[in-house]
Design a protein around this motif. Structure first.
Motif, PDB file in Angstrom:
ATOM      1  N   HIS A 542       0.854  -1.185   0.000  1.00 26.86           N
ATOM      2  CA  HIS A 542       0.000   0.000   0.000  1.00 26.86           C
ATOM      3  C   HIS A 542       0.891   1.238   0.000  1.00 26.86           C
ATOM      4  O   HIS A 542       1.805   1.349   0.823  1.00 26.86           O
ATOM      5  CB  HIS A 542      -0.908   0.018   1.225  1.00 26.86           C
ATOM      6  CG  HIS A 542      -1.751  -1.220   1.370  1.00 26.86           C
ATOM      7  ND1 HIS A 542      -2.943  -1.401   0.710  1.00 26.86           N
ATOM      8  CD2 HIS A 542      -1.542  -2.348   2.105  1.00 26.86           C
ATOM      9  CE1 HIS A 542      -3.445  -2.586   1.020  1.00 26.86           C
ATOM     10  NE2 HIS A 542      -2.611  -3.175   1.879  1.00 26.86           N
ATOM     11  N   PHE A 543       0.627   2.156  -0.915  1.00 26.39           N
ATOM     12  CA  PHE A 543       1.413   3.380  -1.020  1.00 26.39           C
ATOM     13  C   PHE A 543       0.474   4.575  -1.044  1.00 26.39           C
ATOM     14  O   PHE A 543      -0.628   4.513  -1.608  1.00 26.39           O
ATOM     15  CB  PHE A 543       2.268   3.376  -2.285  1.00 26.39           C
ATOM     16  CG  PHE A 543       3.111   2.138  -2.438  1.00 26.39           C
ATOM     17  CD1 PHE A 543       4.266   1.976  -1.695  1.00 26.39           C
ATOM     18  CD2 PHE A 543       2.734   1.133  -3.316  1.00 26.39           C
ATOM     19  CE1 PHE A 543       5.037   0.834  -1.831  1.00 26.39           C
ATOM     20  CE2 PHE A 543       3.493  -0.005  -3.465  1.00 26.39           C
ATOM     21  CZ  PHE A 543       4.652  -0.156  -2.713  1.00 26.39           C
ATOM     22  N   HIS A 544       0.915   5.644  -0.441  1.00 32.68           N
ATOM     23  CA  HIS A 544       0.094   6.845  -0.343  1.00 32.68           C
ATOM     24  C   HIS A 544       1.004   8.063  -0.431  1.00 32.68           C
ATOM     25  O   HIS A 544       2.130   8.049   0.082  1.00 32.68           O
ATOM     26  CB  HIS A 544      -0.686   6.854   0.984  1.00 32.68           C
ATOM     27  CG  HIS A 544      -1.689   7.963   1.078  1.00 32.68           C
ATOM     28  ND1 HIS A 544      -2.880   7.950   0.405  1.00 32.68           N
ATOM     29  CD2 HIS A 544      -1.667   9.122   1.780  1.00 32.68           C
ATOM     30  CE1 HIS A 544      -3.566   9.051   0.691  1.00 32.68           C
ATOM     31  NE2 HIS A 544      -2.848   9.785   1.525  1.00 32.68           N
ATOM     32  N   ASP A 545       0.516   9.095  -1.089  1.00 31.61           N
ATOM     33  CA  ASP A 545       1.319  10.311  -1.223  1.00 31.61           C
ATOM     34  C   ASP A 545       0.400  11.524  -1.269  1.00 31.61           C
ATOM     35  O   ASP A 545      -0.695  11.476  -1.849  1.00 31.61           O
ATOM     36  CB  ASP A 545       2.171  10.260  -2.490  1.00 31.61           C
ATOM     37  CG  ASP A 545       3.087  11.473  -2.621  1.00 31.61           C
ATOM     38  OD1 ASP A 545       4.046  11.555  -1.837  1.00 31.61           O
ATOM     39  OD2 ASP A 545       2.838  12.316  -3.490  1.00 31.61           O
ATOM     40  N   VAL A 546       0.843  12.603  -0.639  1.00 33.07           N
ATOM     41  CA  VAL A 546       0.133  13.878  -0.675  1.00 33.07           C
ATOM     42  C   VAL A 546       1.134  14.950  -1.077  1.00 33.07           C
ATOM     43  O   VAL A 546       2.211  15.057  -0.495  1.00 33.07           O
ATOM     44  CB  VAL A 546      -0.498  14.232   0.685  1.00 33.07           C
ATOM     45  CG1 VAL A 546      -1.176  15.586   0.618  1.00 33.07           C
ATOM     46  CG2 VAL A 546      -1.499  13.157   1.099  1.00 33.07           C
ATOM     47  N   SER A 547       0.786  15.724  -2.099  1.00 33.75           N
ATOM     48  CA  SER A 547       1.672  16.778  -2.587  1.00 33.75           C
ATOM     49  C   SER A 547       0.901  18.080  -2.690  1.00 33.75           C
ATOM     50  O   SER A 547      -0.245  18.097  -3.164  1.00 33.75           O
ATOM     51  CB  SER A 547       2.247  16.427  -3.970  1.00 33.75           C
ATOM     52  OG  SER A 547       2.962  15.219  -3.933  1.00 33.75           O
ATOM     53  N   GLY A 548       1.516  19.140  -2.262  1.00 37.07           N
ATOM     54  CA  GLY A 548       0.979  20.478  -2.469  1.00 37.07           C
ATOM     55  C   GLY A 548       1.875  21.202  -3.455  1.00 37.07           C
ATOM     56  O   GLY A 548       3.091  21.294  -3.260  1.00 37.07           O
ATOM     57  N   VAL A 549       1.305  21.689  -4.558  1.00 37.39           N
ATOM     58  CA  VAL A 549       2.114  22.314  -5.597  1.00 37.39           C
ATOM     59  C   VAL A 549       1.557  23.696  -5.918  1.00 37.39           C
ATOM     60  O   VAL A 549       0.344  23.937  -5.833  1.00 37.39           O
ATOM     61  CB  VAL A 549       2.165  21.449  -6.867  1.00 37.39           C
ATOM     62  CG1 VAL A 549       2.860  20.133  -6.578  1.00 37.39           C
ATOM     63  CG2 VAL A 549       0.776  21.204  -7.431  1.00 37.39           C
ATOM     64  N   PHE A 550       2.458  24.579  -6.303  1.00 37.82           N
ATOM     65  CA  PHE A 550       2.115  25.961  -6.623  1.00 37.82           C
ATOM     66  C   PHE A 550       2.738  26.290  -7.977  1.00 37.82           C
ATOM     67  O   PHE A 550       3.952  26.140  -8.159  1.00 37.82           O
ATOM     68  CB  PHE A 550       2.653  26.895  -5.535  1.00 37.82           C
ATOM     69  CG  PHE A 550       2.362  28.348  -5.769  1.00 37.82           C
ATOM     70  CD1 PHE A 550       1.138  28.898  -5.425  1.00 37.82           C
ATOM     71  CD2 PHE A 550       3.328  29.185  -6.336  1.00 37.82           C
ATOM     72  CE1 PHE A 550       0.869  30.243  -5.630  1.00 37.82           C
ATOM     73  CE2 PHE A 550       3.072  30.528  -6.537  1.00 37.82           C
ATOM     74  CZ  PHE A 550       1.841  31.054  -6.190  1.00 37.82           C
ATOM     75  N   ASN A 551       1.922  26.714  -8.929  1.00 34.95           N
ATOM     76  CA  ASN A 551       2.406  26.991 -10.281  1.00 34.95           C
ATOM     77  C   ASN A 551       1.989  28.394 -10.711  1.00 34.95           C
ATOM     78  O   ASN A 551       0.810  28.651 -10.961  1.00 34.95           O
ATOM     79  CB  ASN A 551       1.840  25.967 -11.271  1.00 34.95           C
ATOM     80  CG  ASN A 551       2.448  24.596 -11.090  1.00 34.95           C
ATOM     81  OD1 ASN A 551       3.626  24.384 -11.341  1.00 34.95           O
ATOM     82  ND2 ASN A 551       1.632  23.648 -10.636  1.00 34.95           N
ATOM     83  N   PRO A 552       2.942  29.308 -10.809  1.00 39.18           N
ATOM     84  CA  PRO A 552       2.646  30.655 -11.287  1.00 39.18           C
ATOM     85  C   PRO A 552       2.930  30.782 -12.781  1.00 39.18           C
ATOM     86  O   PRO A 552       3.579  29.926 -13.393  1.00 39.18           O
ATOM     87  CB  PRO A 552       3.609  31.518 -10.479  1.00 39.18           C
ATOM     88  CG  PRO A 552       4.807  30.630 -10.308  1.00 39.18           C
ATOM     89  CD  PRO A 552       4.289  29.206 -10.248  1.00 39.18           C
ATOM     90  N   ASN A 553       2.450  31.866 -13.371  1.00 39.95           N
ATOM     91  CA  ASN A 553       2.846  32.229 -14.734  1.00 39.95           C
ATOM     92  C   ASN A 553       2.649  33.727 -14.930  1.00 39.95           C
ATOM     93  O   ASN A 553       1.897  34.378 -14.181  1.00 39.95           O
ATOM     94  CB  ASN A 553       2.054  31.435 -15.784  1.00 39.95           C
ATOM     95  CG  ASN A 553       0.706  32.050 -16.083  1.00 39.95           C
ATOM     96  OD1 ASN A 553       0.041  32.569 -15.211  1.00 39.95           O
ATOM     97  ND2 ASN A 553       0.290  31.967 -17.329  1.00 39.95           N
TER      98      ASN A 553
END
Length: 794
Positions: A542-553
């Motif tokens: 069992h694998f689990h991942d949480v990512s918070g990402v921020f993408n500007p332009n």
């Protein structure tokens, strides 16, 4: 804006066409262009409800419609500069959006008799079809944009299409490719770009159309398009398709599919509009994993075995191979115009996807290669189940990837956005803000064969291998396949859940100068589970991942007038672990820190867009640099996705032009020059090498002339060419496919206002081209073929 000129109905000679063209282009249309300028700078719009002529007198995209006394200038469908991109989050038209966008319009698809998304995208430089691999058995539409994976970046009306299937074009109004990172608009992914299909929706003019096609390769196809006005603001539309064909130049490959797409629109022309849509497509086909790529003894690089005399028709699959898909999507799109300044959108979609898949991929190992080139070619044998199935002493069939499997997926996505036009002092704004919530879930059950797949003759393969005894994986755990460090399991499941917030604002400092900037923040949560099989020997994972990402332009946009736009754009995108829930063999797996970290990319683009000769011709030019870090690669043996610390760069020039040369003479042309290489790799030998699947040069040309329009002896004829320079298939640049060159043509004739017959020819030179590519195999394109069509529109 419609301009009317008197003209007599005589056959149009070349001299007469030149005269009419010059007369029309010299006419004053400044009022229309001032309106276009205001519209291009300010307008927020949805796709046109119905882009087809209601009366059936003209082709989609025609410039002139003639009755007995008048010549009417309508504009031209091949100039896409003022087309909507097709989603509320990008409210400007193509010309005023500071990013390179290639649009395949309805007019072009009709002339080419386009039947699938894959065929439509052959008009777009930088897009390559790839074969999905691995124990996950990816197939269906698998595209790369500018050399980077885009299988998770396919959208329909701005909402993700998570299905793994071959998309038919029967419900397409147009197809757009938004080049470069666009995470601030679409969310995670979009390293090379995004593909957006604009669907056919109801309009307020009744229309009834059908097309019947037949030709080479036992090709039979019929489509239906009915639009019915129900009242002053309500309409119903139904499109349908049935398609059955083999593939010319490939033995035993066929596809049988059908689809239907009803839609109902309320409030057309009102402040509040609701469009309800349903799409069902079902297919039963044979997957084609192509031919092996081999390196001839003494050669500097490897090529497909068909380059060395093996027949292009050879298919190395078995009678057990199949690809059965059942795909459904329900969509509700709501628009509410609060006032002249604020418009609110809410788009909701649910999707259910079912698939039964079994395929064979042939591998010609060292023994096979030596036998073919240095021994008796008739005795050269290939394994049909994986590299370890031949030549390693373990016997055939011990490594059977991809395994047969059954897949059930579902998804739901809701995107709500607001577009606000307002002023703060002397500054004019267009603000776009909203949220995006999506959930996708996938469940797969692996099956195994009790009997191994026998070897196939490289020269004369036979697909009839008898009964291989297919059983569920739990009944034969020893037949399951391990992927790297992951245990062999009979069941897998996973999900992805994304919550995104986006905000960007375009601010006009002057009427001709604006700055656009914004960002999107996403919280991506994903899970992957491996269960079943021999649990005592191989415990569940069992694998689990949480990512918070921020993408500007940010973009700087210069619009001196309504006919030209110049821009500079910097944009970023992020692809976190676990993005490929439905179309990746292993979305999450244990590995190095570089794999746990997301892919990142940065775009620098300088571009210009023009709408010339009173909007009859559109042209674009862009210079770009795309840098990608922590590149994800795919293992050529197992097909599993692997992380790396590699950094890659693709930079180049892209040009396009489309529109009207003379009355009745349309043209579409593109050219791309790419300079791609790996700037850093942990494998020193790969540094400086070209990126996989990225050609150095690529070009397309298509042109059709409509002669003697509105006469009993009218005729349209033309054609085009598609060219792609050779591409490398691996990071080490040791194997490649040669250049593609494809000539095609069309001729058609109309009977009155409603009926038309046409003939299309494809790959007229019968050249051995390669369409779908992977690191150690390539699929030959179809050979020379002709398709005739009869159609009517009322």
């Amino acid at each position: 804006m419609v301009k009317v000129y008197r003209a007599s109905l005589t056959p149009v000679s070349v001299a007469g066409a030149l005269f009419l063209s010059a007369h029309a282009w010299a006419s004053p249309l400044e009022t229309a262009h001032e309106e276009s300028k205001e519209r291009g700078a300010r307008e927020t719009k949805r796709p046109r409800p119905d882009s087809h002529p209601a009366d059936g007198t003209t082709e989609p995209g025609s410039v002139f419609s003639v009755d007995e006394e008048r010549l009417i200038v309508r504009g031209h469908g091949f100039n896409t500069m003022h087309e909507s991109v097709g989603l509320s989050r990008m409210p400007q038209d193509v010309m005023h959006t500071p990013q390179n966008i290639n649009v395949v319009p309805q007019a072009l698809m009709r002339q080419q008799n386009v039947k699938s998304l894959d065929e439509a995208l052959r008009n777009v430089p930088g897009v390559t079809a790839s074969i999905g691999e691995g124990a996950g058995g990816m197939n269906g539409d698998q595209f790369l944009i500018r050399g980077f994976q885009a299988q998770n970046d396919i959208y329909e009306d701005g909402l993700r299409d998570f299905g793994v299937y071959s998309r038919d074009s029967f419900n397409f109004d147009s197809v757009s490719v938004i080049k470069g990172p666009s995470s601030e608009v679409f969310g995670n992914g979009t390293t090379g770009g995004a593909i957006n299909m604009v669907t056919k929706t109801p309009g307020l003019k009744n229309r009834y159309a059908a097309e019947f096609t037949g030709g080479s390769g036992s090709y039979y196809r019929g489509t239906l398009d009915i639009n019915q006005k129900l009242d002053s603001s309500t309409a119903f539309r139904l499109t349908g398709m049935g398609d059955e064909h083999n593939v010319v130049g490939r033995d035993f490959i066929y596809s049988h599919r059908w689809g239907v797409a009803p839609s109902l629109a309320f409030g057309l022309g009102k402040r509040a509009t609701l469009v309800l849509q349903y799409m069902h497509q079902q297919e039963n086909s044979v997957p084609d994993f192509g031919v092996p790529v081999v390196t001839k003894p003494g050669a500097a690089y490897g090529m497909p075995i068909t380059e060395y005399g093996v027949k292009r028709t050879n298919w190395y699959g078995t009678t057990s191979d199949q690809n059965a898909t059942n795909d459904n999507m329900e969509t509700a799109r709501f628009t509410y115009k609060v006032n002249d300044h604020i418009t609110i959108y809410d788009d909701l979609r649910g999707g259910q996807y079912y698939r039964t898949f079994a395929a064979s991929k042939a591998t010609c190992d060292t023994t096979c290669v030596n036998t073919y080139f240095n021994g008796d070619p008739a005795e050269a044998l290939v394994a049909r189940s994986g590299p370890n199935g031949a030549g390693d002493g373990s016997g055939p069939g011990t490594f059977q990837a991809p395994l047969p499997y059954q897949q059930r997926s579902w998804s739901v996505q809701n995107v709500a956005s607001m577009v606000a036009n307002f002023n703060t002092g002397f500054l004019r704004h267009q603000l776009v803000a909203g949220f995006d919530i999506e959930r996708v879930s996938d469940v797969r059950s692996q099956s195994t064969y009790l009997n191994p797949k026998p070897y196939a003759s490289l020269v004369d393969p036979n697909p009839d291998v008898g009964n291989l005894d297919l059983v569920p994986g739990d009944m034969n755990p020893d037949g399951l396949v391990s992927l790297g460090s992951l245990h062999a399991k009979s069941h897998s499941s996973g999900y992805g859940f994304d919550t995104g917030l986006f905000l960007f604002d375009q601010i006009w400092l002057r009427d001709w100068l604006s700055v656009k900037g914004g960002f999107r923040w996403d919280r991506w949560q994903t899970s992957y589970n491996l269960t079943g099989g021999d649990v005592e020997k191989n415990p569940d994972s069992h694998f689990h991942d949480v990512s918070g990402v921020f993408n500007p332009n940010v973009s700087l946009v210069v619009t001196p007038d309504a006919r030209q736009t110049y821009y500079f754009t910097w944009a970023s995108s992020t692809t976190p672990m676990g993005m490929y829930v439905t179309n990746g063999s292993v979305p999450i797996r244990p590995g190095s820190n570089s794999f746990a970290s997301p892919e990142t990319s940065q775009l620098y683009e300088l571009g210009a867009k023009y709408s010339l000769f009173h909007d009859r011709i559109g042209a674009t030019a862009s210079l770009f640099r795309l840098d990608k870090g922590n590149a994800v690669n795919m293992d050529p043996v197992t097909g599993e996705v692997q992380g790396s610390s590699d950094r890659q760069r693709n930079q180049g020039l892209e040009l396009s032009v489309g529109g009207l040369i003379l009355p009745g003479w349309n043209v579409t042309a593109t050219y791309a020059l790419y300079d791609s290489h790996t700037t850093y790799s942990a494998t020193a030998a790969n540094r400086g090498k070209n990126i996989q699947y990225v050609p150095h040069n690529q070009a397309t040309l298509w042109s059709v002339y409509n002669a003697f329009a509105k006469t009993p002896y009218n005729i349209s004829f033309g054609g085009g060419v598609t060219w792609r320079q050779h591409v490398w298939l691996n990071a080490a640049n040791t194997v490649r496919v040669p250049a593609n060159l494809d000539f095609s043509a069309v001729i058609s004739h109309r009977f009155g206002r409603h009926w038309k017959i046409s003939m299309n020819g494809y790959n007229l030179a019968n050249r051995l081209n390669y369409q779908s590519l992977f690191a150690n195999r390539a699929t030959p394109s179809a050979g020379r073929m002709f398709l005739g069509e009869v159609s009517f529109t009322y």
